[in-house]
Design an enzyme around this catalytic site. Structure first.
Site, short mmCIF file in Angstrom:
data_model
loop_
_atom_site.label_atom_id
_atom_site.label_comp_id
_atom_site.label_asym_id
_atom_site.label_seq_id
_atom_site.Cartn_x
_atom_site.Cartn_y
_atom_site.Cartn_z
N ASP A 61 -9.38 6.58 -55.26
CA ASP A 61 -9.15 8.03 -55.26
C ASP A 61 -9.62 8.64 -56.58
OD1 ASP A 61 -7.87 7.41 -52.92
OD2 ASP A 61 -6.09 8.60 -53.32
N ALA A 101 -6.73 14.69 -57.98
CA ALA A 101 -7.48 15.91 -58.33
C ALA A 101 -6.70 16.76 -59.33
CB ALA A 101 -7.79 16.71 -57.07
N GLY A 152 -3.31 12.47 -47.80
CA GLY A 152 -4.44 11.55 -47.79
C GLY A 152 -5.72 12.10 -48.37
N LEU A 153 -5.68 13.31 -48.98
CA LEU A 153 -6.92 13.91 -49.48
C LEU A 153 -7.03 13.89 -51.01
CD1 LEU A 153 -7.52 16.91 -47.04
CD2 LEU A 153 -8.13 14.51 -46.80
N PRO A 176 -4.03 19.90 -49.62
CA PRO A 176 -2.67 19.64 -49.13
C PRO A 176 -2.07 18.41 -49.83
CG PRO A 176 -4.21 19.90 -47.30
CD PRO A 176 -5.03 19.88 -48.54
C1 MEV Z 1 -5.29 6.12 -50.49
O1 MEV Z 1 -6.15 7.25 -50.53
C2 MEV Z 1 -6.06 4.90 -50.11
C3 MEV Z 1 -5.24 3.61 -50.04
O2 MEV Z 1 -6.19 2.57 -49.75
C4 MEV Z 1 -4.51 3.32 -51.32
C5 MEV Z 1 -5.44 2.96 -52.46
O3 MEV Z 1 -6.60 2.62 -52.27
O4 MEV Z 1 -4.96 3.01 -53.60
C6 MEV Z 1 -4.24 3.64 -48.89
#
Ligand code: MEV
Length: 309
Positions: free
Chosen positions: A147, A106, A100-101, A96
């Site tokens: 990420d 990816a 946040g994934l 999605p």
């Molecule tokens: C995003 O997946 C994680 C955050 O900590 C941003 C980052 O680390 O770049 C919110």
């Protein structure tokens, strides 16, 4: 040569946001949720279609190189010294978007691998990781790099900016459920909100980031000792610190509470927050009830994830 290249999504177990400020964080890849770039040679200059990313396509020589697809394509081609690429790449992603994934990282990683294949060269993960990080700046503004690192190397990690990456491995399998609020949220905006808070209320915010860092270290020790109760407690504590930082939302709080009330050992938002997913630590005998409770509480989608074992 035709074929396909892919990269997984990722979930942050603990430490998001604080990780931007050189605190540690724990993240795992999500091998079942992938972005896949299928490629085939063609007579015409390289074209890229991204079916699950609405309106997104790019063409060599004609496309905009400032959007994430165009930037990843141009950076990869330049890096690989591939000047007149021909071929077609179609990207499909089960991850999605804006939830946040790690969808952005990816898609970039899968695309970089497909371009390398069309150019008949190998791209080592270290190099791909650096290219994806550049594109992450378009998505996130000031990304920590967690990420891209998790997605490109596809390994569970203890990550701290500027420090050697450590892989993590619990002595037994740990099971998680990821539940989607269905609310898209841009990480760039939540990262900017925390940065503003740090400017406006430096002492209080710094102390919250320090508390997140302690929860991460305690969770890592718990994870390596397979102490699921402590790990779960640290996840839930981390959710509270993120809520204090202003990056939770009523929908995220509702899902986290529902998971815990149904027997999850801990639950928290995962990723940038204000939308996207929560992650809950579950045992085999509570997975079903937690899944049911999350559905009743409004989760749009639920994915299982695991670590170790
Ligand atoms: C995003 O997946 C994680 C955050 O900590 C941003 C980052 O680390 O770049 C919110």
């Amino acid at each position: 040569m035709r074929g396909s290249a892919s990269a997984p999504g990722k979930a942050i177990l603990l430490g998001e946001h604080a990780v931007v400020y050189t605190k540690p964080a724990l993240a795992i890849p999500l091998p079942q949720l992938r972005a896949v770039a299928s490629f085939r040679p063609a007579e015409q200059p390289l074209t890229i279609q991204a079916a699950d990313l609405p309106g997104r396509s790019w063409q060599w020589g004609a496309g905009d190189s400032s959007d994430p697809l165009g930037k990843m394509a141009t950076l990869s081609l330049r890096h690989l010294g591939c000047d007149a690429p021909k071929g077609e790449i179609t990207i499909r992603s089960a991850i999605p978007i804006a939830s946040g994934l790690g969808s952005g990282a990816a898609v970039s990683a899968a695309l970089g691998r497909a371009i390398a294949a069309l150019c008949h060269v190998e791209i080592p993960n270290v190099e791909l990781n650096a290219l994806v990080y550049e594109v992450e700046k378009l998505h996130h503004g000031t990304p920590s790099g967690i990420d891209n690192r998790t997605v490109v190397f596809e390994q569970p990690i203890y990550f701290q900016r500027g420090q050697p990456i450590e892989s993590i491995r619990p002595p037994r399998r740990l099971n998680f459920l990821l539940a989607d609020t269905g609310v898209p949220a841009l990480t760039r905006e939540t990262v900017a909100a925390v940065r503003r808070l740090l400017r406006e209320e430096p002492e209080r915010t710094q102390s919250q980031l320090d508390q997140i860092a302690s929860a991460v270290d305690s969770a890592r020790a718990a994870l390596e000792a397979a102490d699921v109760f402590r790990l779960g407690a640290m996840m839930t504590a981390n959710h509270g610190f993120l809520r204090d930082l202003g990056v939770s939302s009523p929908a995220l709080d509702t899902l986290a509470t529902a998971a815990i009330q149904a027997g999850a050992l801990g639950a928290k938002l995962s990723g940038g927050g204000r939308g996207g997913h929560i992650i809950a630590l579950v045992e085999a005998d509570t997975t079903w009830s937690v899944r049911q409770a999350l559905q009743t509480a409004g989760a749009l989608r639920i994915h299982a994830a695991s670590l170790g074992g």
